[in-house]
Structures are given as C-alpha cells and as structure tokens.
Design an enzyme around this catalytic site. Structure first.
Site, PDB file in Angstrom:
ATOM      1  N   ASP A 253       1.697  -1.170  -0.272  1.00 22.75           N
ATOM      2  CA  ASP A 253      -0.144  -0.146  -0.255  1.00 22.75           C
ATOM      3  C   ASP A 253       0.929   1.166  -0.181  1.00 22.75           C
ATOM      4  O   ASP A 253       2.201   0.820   0.391  1.00 22.75           O
ATOM      5  CB  ASP A 253      -1.034  -0.154   1.034  1.00 22.75           C
ATOM      6  CG  ASP A 253      -2.380   0.982   0.980  1.00 22.75           C
ATOM      7  OD1 ASP A 253      -2.525   1.401  -0.168  1.00 22.75           O
ATOM      8  OD2 ASP A 253      -3.208   1.479   1.474  1.00 22.75           O
TER       9      ASP A 253
HETATM   10  C1  BGC Z   1      -4.968   3.548   0.087  1.00 27.99           C
HETATM   11  C2  BGC Z   1      -5.146   2.453  -1.453  1.00 27.99           C
HETATM   12  C3  BGC Z   1      -5.523   2.844  -2.572  1.00 27.99           C
HETATM   13  C4  BGC Z   1      -3.352   3.405  -2.615  1.00 27.99           C
HETATM   14  C5  BGC Z   1      -3.453   4.260  -3.849  1.00 27.99           C
HETATM   15  C6  BGC Z   1      -3.646   4.244  -0.022  1.00 27.99           C
HETATM   16  O1  BGC Z   1      -3.655   5.077   0.960  1.00 27.99           O
HETATM   17  O2  BGC Z   1      -5.000   2.851   1.330  1.00 27.99           O
HETATM   18  O3  BGC Z   1      -7.197   1.221  -0.762  1.00 27.99           O
HETATM   19  O4  BGC Z   1      -5.706   2.089  -3.309  1.00 27.99           O
HETATM   20  O5  BGC Z   1      -3.462   4.107  -1.684  1.00 27.99           O
HETATM   21  O6  BGC Z   1      -4.046   5.537  -3.980  1.00 27.99           O
END
Ligand code: BGC
Length: 700
Positions: A253
């Site tokens: 993530d």
């Molecule tokens: C979130 C994810 C997301 C990623 C990319 C993160 O902060 O937890 O769900 O896909 O950002 O935008």
C-alpha cells in the site's frame, strides 16, 4: 536487463514525477523519492493517472528514454465508477445482487480504460465489524459470505475474462490482510486476532478474489501478529503464495514498506527493502526503498537475486497479459473518452444499481411512497449535486441532478431550503413550511466523513442536523428522513422523531433520480443492510454472527449474564434488515428430513407470500447454527440467500439445499472440519426475524 532495470520494475511512483504537477489523487505524504531523474525513467508503474492525454504524454516520454521499450503500467483507484459513479461499495453490497456489483465493475473498467488505466486498486475485501472505521464505505460489510461473493463479482466485472482486451482492467484485491479489524476503528491501527478467526472470517474475501483470477493483491497498512502485513511472510508466503497458489503481483500500500520503520520492525530503509523482497512483496508503492537498497543488498549477499528475478517476471508477465508489449496505449482513446464515458447506457446502469442499493429503514403508517402530498424539502443534500461519496475522484457533481430538481418535476414541492441547521430557517420560512403536508429532510455525513483516514469515535448525525430534526418535529407533520453516509450511523435518538428513513448511503451520479423514484413509489426498495447499525458506540464491535457466550442474555432479571446495564445487546437495525413497500410473510418452514449424512442433502422449503398490492424483490436469507462443535460457533451464519421477485399477492415456495459445505468451519489446527450433532436452520427476512427448524448431522 541490468539489476537496476529490474529493480525499477518493482517501483511505483505517481504521475507528478513525470508531469511535475501535484494535481493528482494522493493518499499519503508526497515523499522525496531520493532517486535521480534517470532512475525515475526505470520505474515500472504509475499510480493514479488523470486522463488519456496525461497517460499518452507520460508513456511517450518514458518509451522514448527506455532501452528495452518495456511499457509503463498505469494503476489507479477505480472503485465504484470512473466518471459514471455507482453507489459506494457498502451501498452496492446492500443490493445482495452479484450482477449489480459485476455490472458496476464493468462500466468502471470500460470508462477507465479509455484513459489508458490498466489496473484498478479494487475491490476492497476487508471485512469489518466496526462502523467507526471510515473505510467501511469501501467494503461489503460484516459478513464473510457476502464479502466473498461481491469480491468475486467485482473482480470478474473488472477483468471480464481476458485482460488483454480493451475495456478490461486487471483487478488488485486489497488490503491483505485483516485491515478492517483496526483496533477501536481507528484507521491504520493495530490488528490482533487469532489465526483461526483470521481464516474463518477475514481471509475468505481475499481468497475469493484470488479464486476469481485477480491479477494483483495489495498488502495492508496494519500489523498482523505484530508483523506489518507488507513484510509478513506468514501472510504473503504461507497463505497467499503457498496455500492459495497465487501467481499474480503483490504490491504494497501507499508507502507501507517504509512505514515498517515506524512500526518498529525494520531498522532502516535497507532493512525494510530486504524484508519486503524476502517476504514476497513485488512492487513498492510511493517510496523508493527498493531502488535505493536492493542492489546493495544483492551485492552484500543479503538478498538472493533470484527473488528479484521472480518478482520482475511477475510484473512483466502482467504487462504481457495486458497486451502492453503489443500496444503500450491499449484502450487509451481520446475520442472514446468523450463519447463512452458517462454515456446514457452507463448512467442507466448506475441508476439501476442505485435503485437496488437504497435501504428503507422505517416507514411508519406507510407514509411512503408519497402520493399527492405537498412537500417541504430541506437539508444540505436537498439541493446538492454531490452524492457520490469517497473515491469518486473522476466523478463530477455537475453531471448529477439535485433531489430538488428531480422532485420538482414529479411532485408538488412547496418549499426548498439547503439549511444545515435550524438557525437558517426564519419566521417567513415557517409560514411556507406549514403549507406542506410532509417534510422531507435530506441529511447526513459529508463525503469526507468516511473513507481512508476518516474514522469517527461518535457516529452520530452532525449536531446541527439533529437540531433541525427536533425543530421540525414540533410542527407535528410527518417527516421523511433521507440519509447520506459512508457507514452505519447511530440513529437511536433520531429514529423516534421521524416517520420514515431512507438510507441512501452515497448512491452516485444517479442519486437524485433513484431517491425520487423510491420516494414516489416508482421503485420499490429491496436493499438489506450488510452491517449492523448500533444503538450506541459502546456496542461496537457489533455483528450478527457473534458467539453465544457461556451466559447469553435472556432475561433482565438474571443479572449475571452477558449484557449492558444501559443498552440492549441487539443493534438498532440488524444485519440483513430492510423494508419494502410490499409485505412478505414467511410460513411453513420444512426440512426434507431431520437426519443428514455428510454426502446427503436436506431440502429446506418455506412458503413466502406477498400480502400486498405492490410488486417487489425480497431477499430471502438462509442461516445456520452449529450447536455443538469443538470450538464455539456463531449463533447464526449466513450460508445462502435468494433475491426473488414477487408480483402482488403472489405466493412462492422457496427452497435451499443444505449440504456439508454449509456445515463446516475452521478448526484450531486451521483445517476445514465439521462435527456431527445438532444444527438449526433459519430462513427469514433479516438476521433476527427468522423461522427456525433443526436437524442432526450424523456420521458417514
Ligand atoms: C490506500 C489504498 C489505495 C492507495 C493508492 C492508499 O492510501 O490505502 O486503498 O489503493 O492508497 O491510491
């Protein structure tokens, strides 16, 4: 490929590094990457592209500099629509309709592909029992079975069988694992649970995504058993790769690899990078620890280069499957972007999804649907065009109509005010409001009250809005409350003050059309809650499939039982709850036999009659209870359901086949087992109102 070229494929950065503007969706701090311009041109993928023009510009620039002409991979959060916004996932789940979830993903994929997006970071399969957690809006609620079904439906919808075809996206299931169990509902917080509970309740959603062929898996921000998910080899290797045989790409993530330093399990970036690649993390999102450290780690003998080769191969295979080597711009189409996106066909499908995703919570004296009453329409959502909720970064409010504009065409609206509190209503307003027969209040959370990093400890309606309800209650006119929110709210004090409650969540682009159709009875509500609505926050975590305890509460006179002094155990609105304008009566629950052997089937039948003059769908729910097993089992578990259409006065016999698959559970040894003995089956209209019958499971 050189080692640096390989490591580049394992790094994902934002488009702003190529475009030099920060006008993009960012979900964490923009960190200095600490790598040279030259290395930026080695990165393998991009997070969050804005549109086709940007995609084209970046890919061209990149390929011009690239030695091997390996195209960039474009990933983005296309969660519940691209420009045609569907209901938020929590709302979609209340449709209990896999076709609707599938279709929402299809439309999202078709639209997003016109911008050249290849991968979507969706669906979110994080089961959650905690409405304080802001991200419940992105998930499918508290039930493992629904989580499995809807994860699969969305993965299939995005990918549509063949990701090399235009109009299809590769799906990245997230956030592996158990991110929805953050302690106290505070985002990013610690997760602590037994492996048995992990396997029984939390993992099936992600597993269903893998089984449906999802091409990627994103790790979670949280720790599991003290180890951050992003470097957790139990999760990534033992479970995901070895047990589930996942062959796709694992991505972190946003900055979650670097955050292992703050978790206190990596000493520094070098240590984090070594742990990441060793645990099986392929792509690092938003930071460049791999780029900065993996070469050194290979040279120092801390990382076997074969691990890097395997990770790179997975990334390249994904690019190949997506057909990017043949066409690096696959799907990207400036013309189609204009015509396909937000087409009438897509809006019609979003409307159908919204119709199926709005839950009727209360309807005293059948005040709804409205007939010819004169209406006063009040509240911040009365005139707003923004009813899309979180993760609708491409959705534009100007593409939606307000409730006011649609309602004025279909009913007698004598007064409208977008007031957020009672101070905004003046004496002259009351004169007009008093001419109305019914007051419709459109209230709720703002879109940014839920979603990532937006947890709340008190899940009330905003105070000002509550005072608005109190003010109007004094007028003695019926009140219909339409609610917008990204989580179950505490409605205990509001509920007695209003006559009807329509839970809209965030229905998306076609919100107003669907809400008005439900208000006016052109659509009969059929959705059912997929998360319990607590009476107060002290009941949280609250979920229908809880254990019995050794002292279950039965009677207030019996003090030493599991209960509270100041609130009931049951939620205000249980899992599976939702009203219809029709009236469904359940009778004659029958089992084809009372003894079952593991290779046999029991047919459960029930007679359901629509006692009303209104046609509609009923979601018939089938639960099981295993009364005696080696581990304590939940008081009810959803095992099957059917969404069935009933004409006025129609009666149907509905049947469910019980097989051994409905009766198994995860043992302490993490094996799927069953125990002989007594079981209950329940069939009903929600998790509390059910008919019950029992049978014995016998040895082979
Ligand atoms: C979130 C994810 C997301 C990623 C990319 C993160 O902060 O937890 O769900 O896909 O950002 O935008």
């Amino acid at each position: 490929m050189t080692l640096d070229e390989k490591i580049g494929q394992l790094t994902q950065i934002g488009p702003h590094f190529f475009l030099h503007d920060l006008n993009h969706e960012l979900t964490g701090p923009v960190t200095e990457l600490g790598i040279s311009e030259e290395k930026i041109y080695l990165t393998g993928s991009i997070l969050g592209i804005g549109n086709a023009r940007e995609m084209k510009k970046i890919q061209e620039k990149y390929l011009a500099k690239s030695r091997h002409k390996i195209p960039l991979l474009f990933m983005a959060d296309v969660v519940h629509g691209y420009e045609t916004i569907f209901p938020v996932p929590l709302a979609l789940s209340t449709s209990w309709d896999e076709d609707i979830l599938f279709d929402s993903a299809r439309v999202a994929a078709i639209e997003a592909q016109t911008a050249g997006i290849n991968v979507t970071f969706a669906p979110m399969s994080d089961l959650s029992r905690d409405p304080r957690w802001g991200r419940v809006v992105e998930g499918f609620g508290e039930d493992p079975l629904l989580n499995e079904k809807f994860t699969q439906a969305m993965v299939r919808g995005f990918q549509n069988g063949d990701i090399s075809q235009e109009g299809n996206l590769a799906s990245c299931v997230k956030h592996f694992a158990a991110y929805g169990a953050a302690e106290a509902g505070r985002d990013y917080n610690t997760v602590d649970m037994s492996k048995r509970i992990l396997h029984q309740h939390y993992l099936p959603g992600y597993k269903a995504g893998v089984d449906a062929g999802a091409k990627l898996m994103m790790t979670a921000f949280n720790v599991f058993d003290g180890v951050p998910a992003t470097t957790n080899s139990y999760l990534l290797k033992d479970v995901l790769r070895n047990s589930w045989q996942f062959k796709g790409v694992v991505i972190s993530d946003y900055a979650s690899l670097k955050e292992t330093i703050k978790h206190g399990t990596s000493e520094n970036g070098y240590d984090a990078a070594v742990q990441g690649i060793q645990a099986g993390l392929d792509i690092e999102m938003a930071t460049a620890l791999y780029m900065q450290n993996l070469r050194k780690a290979v040279e120092a003998g801390d990382v076997d280069v074969q691990l890097i080769d395997e990770a790179v191969l997975r990334v390249l295979m994904l690019k190949k499957e997506l057909g990017l080597f043949e066409n690096p711009y696959k799907g990207m189409d400036l013309e189609k972007e204009k015509t396909l996106v937000l087409s009438d066909n897509h809006k019609m499908r979003a409307k159908k999804a919204a119709d199926a995703s709005i839950v009727l919570l209360k309807n005293e004296n059948s005040i709804l649907p409205l007939k010819n009453q004169k209406i006063a329409l009040i509240g911040p959502y009365a005139t707003s065009q923004a009813m899309m909720g979180p993760w609708s970064w491409h959705g534009k409010p100007e593409n939606s109509r307000s409730i006011q504009s649609v309602l004025e065409e279909k009913a007698k609206v004598v007064y409208t005010n977008s007031a957020k509190n009672s101070q905004e209503i003046h004496a002259a307003d009351y004169d007009k409001i008093k001419t109305a027969d019914v007051i419709v209040l459109a209230l709720g959370e703002a879109a940014n009250h839920s979603g990532e990093a937006h947890s709340r400890s008190v899940i009330d309606l905003p105070k000002n809005q509550k005072s608005l309800i109190e003010t109007f209650q004094k007028l003695g006119k019926p009140i219909v409350l339409i609610l917008f929110n990204g989580r179950p709210l505490k409605l205990t004090d509001v509920e007695p003050q209003v006559d009807a409650i329509i839970e809209a969540f965030f229905p998306g682009t076609m919100a107003a059309e669907s809400i008005v159709d439900i208000l006016m009875g052109r659509v009969n509500p059929s959705a059912k809650l997929t998360m319990s609505f607590p009476r107060n926050e002290g009941q949280i975590p609250i979920y229908y499939n809880h254990l019995n305890t050794g002292r279950p509460f039965a009677d207030a006179k019996d003090a030493y039982t599991s209960h509270y002094l100041d609130v009931e155990n049951e939620p205000l609105y249980p899992f599976g709850y939702g009203l219809s304008y029709a009236q469904f009566n359940y009778q004659n629950l029958k089992l084809s036999k009372n003894h079952l052997k593991p290779n046999e089937i029991i047919v459960v039948s029930v007679d359901i009659k629509n006692d009303s003059d209104v046609a509609g769908f009923e979601i018939v729910q089938f639960y099981i209870r295993d009364h005696v097993a080696k581990v304590s089992r939940p008081v009810k578990e959803l095992k099957q359901y059917q969404k069935i259409w009933f004409n006025p006065k129609e009666e149907k016999k509905v049947t469910f086949d019980v097989t051994i698959n409905d009766l198994t559970y995860i043992s302490n040894a993490l094996e799927t087992v069953y125990d002989t003995g007594r079981f209950s089956v329940f069939v009903g209209t929600n998790s509390i109102s059910c008919l019950e019958a029992q049978f014995q499971l016998e040895k082979e």
